[in-house]
Design a protein around this motif. Sequence first.
Motif, PDB file in Angstrom:
ATOM      1  N   ASP A   1       5.999   4.557   0.380  1.00  0.00           N
ATOM      2  CA  ASP A   1       4.986   4.561   1.442  1.00  0.00           C
ATOM      3  C   ASP A   1       4.669   5.969   1.923  1.00  0.00           C
ATOM      4  OD1 ASP A   1       4.678   1.625   1.828  1.00  0.00           O
ATOM      5  OD2 ASP A   1       6.809   1.774   2.364  1.00  0.00           O
ATOM      6  N   HIS A   2       5.680   6.842   1.912  1.00  0.00           N
ATOM      7  CA  HIS A   2       5.521   8.201   2.440  1.00  0.00           C
ATOM      8  C   HIS A   2       6.302   9.193   1.598  1.00  0.00           C
ATOM      9  CE1 HIS A   2       3.945   6.321   6.072  1.00  0.00           C
ATOM     10  NE2 HIS A   2       5.022   5.564   6.083  1.00  0.00           N
TER      11      HIS A   2
ATOM     12  N   LYS B   1      -0.374  10.034   1.751  1.00  0.00           N
ATOM     13  CA  LYS B   1       1.005   9.554   1.868  1.00  0.00           C
ATOM     14  C   LYS B   1       1.978  10.659   2.273  1.00  0.00           C
ATOM     15  CE  LYS B   1       1.057   5.483  -1.061  1.00  0.00           C
ATOM     16  NZ  LYS B   1       1.877   4.767  -2.042  1.00  0.00           N
TER      17      LYS B   1
ATOM     18  N   ASP C   1       9.418   0.809   5.763  1.00  0.00           N
ATOM     19  CA  ASP C   1       8.725   1.794   4.931  1.00  0.00           C
ATOM     20  C   ASP C   1       9.720   2.536   4.039  1.00  0.00           C
ATOM     21  OD1 ASP C   1       6.299   1.153   6.074  1.00  0.00           O
ATOM     22  OD2 ASP C   1       6.027   3.074   7.102  1.00  0.00           O
TER      23      ASP C   1
END
Length: 114
Positions: free
Chosen positions: A35-36, A60, A93
């Motif tokens: 997600d990041h 992202k 996440d």
Amino acid sequence: MTMNGRKVYSFATREVPTVLKEALDNAGISVDDVDHLLLHQANIRIMEVVADRLGMPMEKVITNLYKYGNTSAASIPLALDDAVRSGRVKKGDVIACAGFGAGLSWGAAILKWG
């Protein structure tokens, strides 16, 4: 003592994507599951190249370089704190993190938040 910025850039853009791929493989997940992307906040160009080499959009990438500059060893925790407090990072996440520096050392970790 001086820093050779070109060598650091070359090192980081070569080694950070590699160590992140290794960490993702060890976690049993792919870039698509992330997600990041959270990197040491040394230089926006390094972050752009690493994201590109991983096939991740800049959307992202968690960055606060514009706000604080390069805060050395504190850059990843500060950027993560900003992202959590702003609501960008949410429970569940997946965050791929990588840092580099101090004698051209490097490392990565894959986190599932919350």
